[in-house]
Design a protein around this motif. Sequence first.
Motif, mmCIF file in Angstrom:
data_model
loop_
_atom_site.group_PDB
_atom_site.id
_atom_site.type_symbol
_atom_site.label_atom_id
_atom_site.label_comp_id
_atom_site.label_asym_id
_atom_site.label_seq_id
_atom_site.Cartn_x
_atom_site.Cartn_y
_atom_site.Cartn_z
ATOM 1 N N SER A 133 56.385 30.763 14.615
ATOM 2 C CA SER A 133 55.715 31.582 15.623
ATOM 3 C C SER A 133 55.284 30.727 16.814
ATOM 4 N N ASP A 134 55.098 31.387 17.944
ATOM 5 C CA ASP A 134 54.643 30.688 19.149
ATOM 6 C C ASP A 134 53.272 30.065 18.932
ATOM 7 N N ARG A 135 52.434 30.738 18.170
ATOM 8 C CA ARG A 135 51.085 30.232 17.882
ATOM 9 C C ARG A 135 51.148 28.917 17.110
ATOM 10 N N PHE A 136 52.038 28.855 16.107
ATOM 11 C CA PHE A 136 52.188 27.630 15.313
ATOM 12 C C PHE A 136 52.666 26.476 16.191
ATOM 13 N N VAL A 137 53.655 26.746 17.047
ATOM 14 C CA VAL A 137 54.187 25.704 17.935
ATOM 15 C C VAL A 137 53.105 25.230 18.904
ATOM 16 N N LEU A 138 52.296 26.147 19.426
ATOM 17 C CA LEU A 138 51.207 25.785 20.328
ATOM 18 C C LEU A 138 50.175 24.905 19.626
ATOM 19 N N ILE A 139 49.812 25.258 18.400
ATOM 20 C CA ILE A 139 48.834 24.469 17.651
ATOM 21 C C ILE A 139 49.357 23.062 17.393
ATOM 22 N N ILE A 140 50.610 22.946 16.991
ATOM 23 C CA ILE A 140 51.189 21.620 16.739
ATOM 24 C C ILE A 140 51.247 20.824 18.048
ATOM 25 N N VAL A 198 49.359 17.226 18.744
ATOM 26 C CA VAL A 198 50.052 16.026 19.235
ATOM 27 C C VAL A 198 49.356 15.507 20.494
ATOM 28 N N LEU A 199 48.932 16.411 21.357
ATOM 29 C CA LEU A 199 48.198 16.017 22.561
ATOM 30 C C LEU A 199 46.873 15.342 22.196
ATOM 31 N N PHE A 200 46.148 15.899 21.229
ATOM 32 C CA PHE A 200 44.903 15.273 20.759
ATOM 33 C C PHE A 200 45.172 13.893 20.180
ATOM 34 N N PHE A 201 46.267 13.766 19.417
ATOM 35 C CA PHE A 201 46.624 12.480 18.817
ATOM 36 C C PHE A 201 46.863 11.430 19.906
ATOM 37 N N VAL A 202 47.654 11.788 20.905
ATOM 38 C CA VAL A 202 47.952 10.853 22.001
ATOM 39 C C VAL A 202 46.669 10.480 22.748
ATOM 40 N N GLY A 203 45.812 11.464 22.978
ATOM 41 C CA GLY A 203 44.541 11.190 23.655
ATOM 42 C C GLY A 203 43.642 10.254 22.864
ATOM 43 N N LEU A 204 43.552 10.465 21.560
ATOM 44 C CA LEU A 204 42.707 9.598 20.733
ATOM 45 C C LEU A 204 43.274 8.186 20.626
ATOM 46 N N ASN A 236 38.989 7.452 12.696
ATOM 47 C CA ASN A 236 38.822 8.579 11.774
ATOM 48 C C ASN A 236 39.284 9.887 12.425
ATOM 49 N N GLY A 237 39.041 10.039 13.709
ATOM 50 C CA GLY A 237 39.543 11.206 14.432
ATOM 51 C C GLY A 237 41.063 11.240 14.468
ATOM 52 N N ILE A 238 41.678 10.073 14.666
ATOM 53 C CA ILE A 238 43.139 9.987 14.651
ATOM 54 C C ILE A 238 43.675 10.404 13.288
ATOM 55 N N MET A 239 43.066 9.905 12.230
ATOM 56 C CA MET A 239 43.512 10.252 10.879
ATOM 57 C C MET A 239 43.304 11.741 10.587
ATOM 58 N N LEU A 240 42.242 12.323 11.113
ATOM 59 C CA LEU A 240 42.000 13.755 10.942
ATOM 60 C C LEU A 240 43.108 14.573 11.606
ATOM 61 N N VAL A 242 46.189 13.540 12.377
ATOM 62 C CA VAL A 242 47.445 13.295 11.653
ATOM 63 C C VAL A 242 47.483 14.128 10.370
ATOM 64 N N GLY A 243 46.392 14.146 9.631
ATOM 65 C CA GLY A 243 46.327 14.943 8.403
ATOM 66 C C GLY A 243 46.482 16.427 8.670
ATOM 67 N N THR A 244 45.925 16.900 9.769
ATOM 68 C CA THR A 244 46.046 18.306 10.131
ATOM 69 C C THR A 244 47.485 18.665 10.474
ATOM 70 N N ILE A 245 48.162 17.797 11.226
ATOM 71 C CA ILE A 245 49.564 18.046 11.586
ATOM 72 C C ILE A 245 50.439 18.062 10.333
ATOM 73 N N VAL A 246 50.276 17.057 9.487
ATOM 74 C CA VAL A 246 51.089 16.979 8.267
ATOM 75 C C VAL A 246 50.809 18.177 7.367
ATOM 76 N N GLY A 247 49.540 18.536 7.210
ATOM 77 C CA GLY A 247 49.185 19.673 6.372
ATOM 78 C C GLY A 247 49.723 20.990 6.911
ATOM 79 N N ALA A 248 49.695 21.154 8.213
ATOM 80 C CA ALA A 248 50.216 22.393 8.815
ATOM 81 C C ALA A 248 51.715 22.520 8.622
ATOM 82 N N ILE A 249 52.439 21.436 8.842
ATOM 83 C CA ILE A 249 53.886 21.490 8.688
ATOM 84 C C ILE A 249 54.271 21.643 7.221
ATOM 85 N N TRP A 250 53.588 20.913 6.346
ATOM 86 C CA TRP A 250 53.871 21.003 4.913
ATOM 87 C C TRP A 250 53.547 22.406 4.402
ATOM 88 N N GLY A 251 52.427 22.942 4.818
ATOM 89 C CA GLY A 251 52.028 24.291 4.403
ATOM 90 C C GLY A 251 52.960 25.361 4.947
#
Length: 82
Positions: free
Chosen positions: A26-33, A37-43, A63-67, A69-78
Amino acid sequence: MGTTKKKLEEIDGKARRVRVQEAPPSDRFVLIIGLMVLFFVGLVGLEIVHMIWMGSWNDVIFNGIMLVVGTIVGAIWGKNAE
């Protein structure tokens, strides 16, 4: 391993045949990912600036970077587990 969801469907008939239907994410999923990625690059940039300016590693930013990364991996895995 992509985020495209595949569904197998049997087709009636003499020979056993299967149809594979693909549904894009969905477009929503792509937007969230994309935002994650933007948050990751910023951190990562913030951590680099902190190391250059202060000369030390900041555990809170890491710790924010790891959070993120974990969110991205969890979203894609889920998404693929559905």
